[in-house]
Scaffold this active site. Sequence first.
Site, PDB file in Angstrom:
ATOM      1  N   THR A 100       0.833  -1.076  -0.130  1.00 35.95           N
ATOM      2  CA  THR A 100      -0.108  -0.001   0.008  1.00 35.95           C
ATOM      3  C   THR A 100       0.947   1.373   0.133  1.00 35.95           C
ATOM      4  OG1 THR A 100      -1.796  -1.016   1.181  1.00 35.95           O
ATOM      5  CG2 THR A 100      -1.724   1.222   1.448  1.00 35.95           C
TER       6      THR A 100
ATOM      7  N   LYS B 211      -7.048   1.633  -3.538  1.00 33.68           N
ATOM      8  CA  LYS B 211      -7.002   1.084  -2.145  1.00 33.68           C
ATOM      9  C   LYS B 211      -7.105   2.437  -1.120  1.00 33.68           C
ATOM     10  CE  LYS B 211      -5.625  -1.139   1.362  1.00 33.68           C
ATOM     11  NZ  LYS B 211      -4.501  -2.021   1.676  1.00 33.68           N
TER      12      LYS B 211
ATOM     13  N   LYS C 206      -0.365   5.453   8.293  1.00 34.45           N
ATOM     14  CA  LYS C 206       0.495   5.622   7.033  1.00 34.45           C
ATOM     15  C   LYS C 206      -0.323   5.786   5.717  1.00 34.45           C
ATOM     16  CE  LYS C 206       1.893   2.303   4.984  1.00 34.45           C
ATOM     17  NZ  LYS C 206       1.636   1.434   3.592  1.00 34.45           N
TER      18      LYS C 206
END
Length: 290
Positions: A97, A171, A239
Amino acid sequence: MAKVAFIGLGVMGYPMAGHLAAGGHEVTVYNRTHAKAEAWTRQHKGTAAPTPREAAAGADFVFCCVGNDDDLRSVTIGPDGAFAGMKEGALFVDHTTASATVARDLAEAAGGRFGVMDGPVSGGQAGAENGKLTVMMGGEAADFERAKPVVGCYGANISHIGPHGAGQLAKMVNQICIAGVVQGLAEGLHFAEAAGLDAAKVIGAISKGAAQSWQMENRWKTMTEKKFDFGFAVDWMRKDLGICLAQAKETGARLPLTALVDQFYADVQQMGGRRWDTSSLIARFGGVSE
């Protein structure tokens, strides 16, 4: 069956690489901590390489799942990076990711010598271990068709979203939606507790209706029990949300709820919950008697 490499054996990559081996592929793994790669080879059929370049050498497919943009660049670019070892016509699939920018940069760095796809995943550690991940892929359609049967070793829902970077953008949408759902569930359960309701009965009543979600089905009980020592860590979620907020700033999208929930996760970190599951948002409320 293909010759494949897998770079990054964290909580996601370790079982994903295992599914490739179980699927009959010839697997070479690389991990920054070599002892973990050696442990993988004792558990699965395959070999360990000392550098990403050596892992990728001769592979038809090179898969990667590391921590962030910097980690991704460190295992792909440079004399010991995977790109230096990849053969012409191979395919690199990144499951990290990361940002859409790094996905596009890597595609450019390949220079057409081999294919590159960004393919971040959703489903958490359980999805990786059970081979039931959702995979959102960006890149060329022909590369997607080539990758799909192999990715199917651990992916149950595999979609081609669009060009390079589109998988990462999808995502981001996933993480934005999860953040809002988990905060709503935390508030709902907190409200039920404050009102003196039986949470199990409430969830039983509402979980098959319009309020239903994966988070409700899988996290309501541990949330009411204040158990968070599993799952997708708050540090990782922050994050990811940081990537979302940076992308939103670039494109002009407005994410007020996402920014707010990101700060709520900062509160959880301050409480010592950096490695707690993301469902720990409910911990901010404490007990109703407080």
